[in-house]
Design a protein around this motif. Structure first.
Motif, PDB file in Angstrom:
ATOM      1  N   UNK A   1       0.838  -1.211   0.000  1.00  0.00           N
ATOM      2  CA  UNK A   1       0.000   0.000   0.000  1.00  0.00           C
ATOM      3  C   UNK A   1       0.866   1.253   0.000  1.00  0.00           C
ATOM      4  N   UNK A   2       0.298   2.346  -0.509  1.00  0.00           N
ATOM      5  CA  UNK A   2       1.024   3.613  -0.567  1.00  0.00           C
ATOM      6  C   UNK A   2       0.473   4.654   0.395  1.00  0.00           C
ATOM      7  N   UNK A   3      -0.753   4.467   0.860  1.00  0.00           N
ATOM      8  CA  UNK A   3      -1.390   5.395   1.793  1.00  0.00           C
ATOM      9  C   UNK A   3      -2.048   4.612   2.923  1.00  0.00           C
ATOM     10  N   UNK A   4      -2.205   5.217   4.121  1.00  0.00           N
ATOM     11  CA  UNK A   4      -2.794   4.484   5.250  1.00  0.00           C
ATOM     12  C   UNK A   4      -4.135   3.821   4.954  1.00  0.00           C
ATOM     13  N   UNK A   5      -5.101   4.500   4.283  1.00  0.00           N
ATOM     14  CA  UNK A   5      -6.379   3.813   4.033  1.00  0.00           C
ATOM     15  C   UNK A   5      -6.238   2.590   3.134  1.00  0.00           C
ATOM     16  N   UNK A   6      -5.209   2.596   2.282  1.00  0.00           N
ATOM     17  CA  UNK A   6      -5.016   1.470   1.372  1.00  0.00           C
ATOM     18  C   UNK A   6      -4.466   0.248   2.091  1.00  0.00           C
ATOM     19  N   UNK A   7      -3.822   0.468   3.233  1.00  0.00           N
ATOM     20  CA  UNK A   7      -3.203  -0.629   3.969  1.00  0.00           C
ATOM     21  C   UNK A   7      -3.954  -1.013   5.220  1.00  0.00           C
ATOM     22  N   UNK A   8      -5.258  -0.769   5.251  1.00  0.00           N
ATOM     23  CA  UNK A   8      -6.072  -1.050   6.438  1.00  0.00           C
ATOM     24  C   UNK A   8      -7.165  -2.060   6.100  1.00  0.00           C
ATOM     25  N   UNK A   9      -7.684  -2.705   7.133  1.00  0.00           N
ATOM     26  CA  UNK A   9      -8.832  -3.598   6.990  1.00  0.00           C
ATOM     27  C   UNK A   9      -9.808  -3.316   8.123  1.00  0.00           C
ATOM     28  N   UNK A  10     -11.116  -3.160   7.792  1.00  0.00           N
ATOM     29  CA  UNK A  10     -11.734  -3.270   6.470  1.00  0.00           C
ATOM     30  C   UNK A  10     -11.497  -2.033   5.620  1.00  0.00           C
ATOM     31  N   UNK A  11     -11.962  -2.077   4.381  1.00  0.00           N
ATOM     32  CA  UNK A  11     -11.785  -0.953   3.470  1.00  0.00           C
ATOM     33  C   UNK A  11     -12.659   0.216   3.898  1.00  0.00           C
ATOM     34  N   UNK A  12     -12.035   1.389   4.017  1.00  0.00           N
ATOM     35  CA  UNK A  12     -12.781   2.582   4.400  1.00  0.00           C
ATOM     36  C   UNK A  12     -13.574   3.115   3.218  1.00  0.00           C
TER      37      UNK A  12
ATOM     38  N   UNK B   1      -4.660  -5.583   4.571  1.00  0.00           N
ATOM     39  CA  UNK B   1      -3.517  -5.879   5.448  1.00  0.00           C
ATOM     40  C   UNK B   1      -2.713  -7.075   4.951  1.00  0.00           C
ATOM     41  N   UNK B   2      -2.674  -7.231   3.621  1.00  0.00           N
ATOM     42  CA  UNK B   2      -1.807  -8.262   3.037  1.00  0.00           C
ATOM     43  C   UNK B   2      -0.363  -8.041   3.480  1.00  0.00           C
ATOM     44  N   UNK B   3       0.037  -6.770   3.611  1.00  0.00           N
ATOM     45  CA  UNK B   3       1.414  -6.460   4.006  1.00  0.00           C
ATOM     46  C   UNK B   3       1.758  -7.073   5.358  1.00  0.00           C
ATOM     47  N   UNK B   4       0.804  -7.128   6.291  1.00  0.00           N
ATOM     48  CA  UNK B   4       1.065  -7.768   7.582  1.00  0.00           C
ATOM     49  C   UNK B   4       1.379  -9.250   7.392  1.00  0.00           C
TER      50      UNK B   4
ATOM     51  N   UNK C   1       1.809 -10.381  13.995  1.00  0.00           N
ATOM     52  CA  UNK C   1       1.615  -9.666  12.728  1.00  0.00           C
ATOM     53  C   UNK C   1       0.309  -8.882  12.670  1.00  0.00           C
ATOM     54  N   UNK C   2      -0.755  -9.393  13.245  1.00  0.00           N
ATOM     55  CA  UNK C   2      -2.036  -8.706  13.191  1.00  0.00           C
ATOM     56  C   UNK C   2      -2.089  -7.430  14.005  1.00  0.00           C
ATOM     57  N   UNK C   3      -1.073  -7.227  14.860  1.00  0.00           N
ATOM     58  CA  UNK C   3      -1.022  -6.030  15.689  1.00  0.00           C
ATOM     59  C   UNK C   3      -0.084  -4.967  15.118  1.00  0.00           C
ATOM     60  N   UNK C   4       0.544  -5.233  13.996  1.00  0.00           N
ATOM     61  CA  UNK C   4       1.408  -4.235  13.369  1.00  0.00           C
ATOM     62  C   UNK C   4       0.578  -3.036  12.926  1.00  0.00           C
ATOM     63  N   UNK C   5       1.144  -1.853  13.084  1.00  0.00           N
ATOM     64  CA  UNK C   5       0.446  -0.616  12.759  1.00  0.00           C
ATOM     65  C   UNK C   5       1.029   0.015  11.500  1.00  0.00           C
ATOM     66  N   UNK C   6       0.336   1.051  11.011  1.00  0.00           N
ATOM     67  CA  UNK C   6       0.862   1.786   9.859  1.00  0.00           C
ATOM     68  C   UNK C   6       2.205   2.421  10.186  1.00  0.00           C
ATOM     69  N   UNK C   7       2.399   2.835  11.412  1.00  0.00           N
ATOM     70  CA  UNK C   7       3.710   3.386  11.804  1.00  0.00           C
ATOM     71  C   UNK C   7       4.797   2.325  11.678  1.00  0.00           C
ATOM     72  N   UNK C   8       4.481   1.081  12.025  1.00  0.00           N
ATOM     73  CA  UNK C   8       5.437  -0.010  11.819  1.00  0.00           C
ATOM     74  C   UNK C   8       5.761  -0.161  10.332  1.00  0.00           C
ATOM     75  N   UNK C   9       4.725  -0.081   9.518  1.00  0.00           N
ATOM     76  CA  UNK C   9       4.934  -0.218   8.073  1.00  0.00           C
ATOM     77  C   UNK C   9       5.827   0.904   7.551  1.00  0.00           C
ATOM     78  N   UNK C  10       5.529   2.144   7.939  1.00  0.00           N
ATOM     79  CA  UNK C  10       6.323   3.278   7.474  1.00  0.00           C
ATOM     80  C   UNK C  10       7.800   3.119   7.836  1.00  0.00           C
TER      81      UNK C  10
END
Length: 293
Positions: A194-205, A214-217, A257-266
């Motif tokens: 994902x390139x933006x926070x909403x794109x990397x979240x579940x469910x889809x906003x 959250x495939x990245x997780x 892995x399910x507890x990883x945040x967008x800050x972790x991803x960044x």
């Protein structure tokens, strides 16, 4: 075969930088590509996992390939997660071309796709023996991935997972897919980057146009496993590539892995995903190919 191994390095510079309107190749470039790849002739049957012919072949195909629209959009906006100057071949790549490349390189004969919906990919992959699973539309089997795997009595050379974009489901799909993956096979996952926070979240906003969930997780979790090796092809929203081989660059996660945040991803997206150009993907596949006796 050493002669053919140089074709990929020769052909990739022929691609001009992409224009805002799309990739346009002039007649001279197309002629040069044709001359180089014509040298391969019938040598495709010699592919053995340590040969670069498939890379040159897919570069030739890319010259006339209509890249999937969402794959083109991946490069269409500024993002700190994108390369400033991506290789032109990578701009032309999408998941369908990657699958074609893998089929050509390893001689794969059977294909499974999890999550087909519009058949944007499934209808274009050139396998006679192909199974597409989706609970709603597309493919040729109407079932959830869990239902399919529970009763699947066969194996596949190449498996592409583009199902529910929720990390626990993706991890479950990975475990099930690896169970029915043939020796020397490859497992792929779409929407890993994902390139933006909403794109990397579940469910889809609501209002999210491009959504990776959250495939990245799940990919981060797979990167911790000792007996598989993972990279992410850095195009078409990230295509995760999983091979049965010792993990050449294992990581540890600070939380499940399910507890990883967008800050972790960044902070850690490079370590989580191992984003790779197509040339780097080719080298990865060489390193993880089973050795012939």
């Amino acid at each position: 075969m050493a002669h053919y191994a140089n074709l990929g390095a020769q052909i990739i510079p022929l691609f001009p930088p992409p224009s805002p309107a799309g990739r346009v190749l002039d007649a001279g470039t197309l002629e040069s590509i044709s001359k180089l790849t014509a040298e391969m002739g019938d040598a495709q049957h010699l592919f053995d996992g340590e040969d670069a012919c498939a890379l040159a072949y897919v570069a030739k195909v890319a010259a006339g390939h209509t890249t999937l629209p969402e794959a083109r959009q991946y490069w269409a906006r500024p993002s700190p997660f994108l390369r400033a100057s991506p290789p032109p071949l990578d701009v032309a790549m999408d998941r369908t071309l990657l699958i074609l490349y893998l089929k050509r390189r390893f001689g794969y004969g059977s294909f499974l796709e999890i999550g087909c919906r519009s058949d944007a990919n499934f209808s274009r992959v050139p396998f006679v023996d192909k199974v597409g699973v989706d609970p709603v539309a597309g493919g040729n089997v109407r079932a959830t991935s869990d239902e399919f795997f529970a009763t699947c009595g066969r194996t596949f050379d190449l498996i592409f997972v583009d199902g529910l974009h929720e990390s626990a489901q993706v991890v479950r799909d990975a475990a099930n897919a690896l169970r029915i993956l043939n020796p020397g096979g490859t497992l792929l996952f779409h929407d890993c980057k994902p390139l933006l926070p909403p794109e990397g979240a579940f469910p889809m906003a609501p209002g999210t146009v491009y959504w990776n969930g959250t495939v990245w997780q799940a990919i981060a979790h797979l990167r911790t496993a000792p007996d598989i090796d993972v990279v992410t092809a850095d195009f078409d929203w990230g295509v995760g590539i999983v091979r049965r081989a010792p993990n050449s660059s294992p990581i540890a996660l600070r939380v499940p892995f399910g507890q990883l945040t967008w800050s972790d991803y960044e902070a850690n997206w490079r370590a989580y995903l191992r984003p790779s150009t197509m040339v780097e993907v080719d080298a990865f596949l060489t390193a993880t190919a089973p050795r012939r006796r």
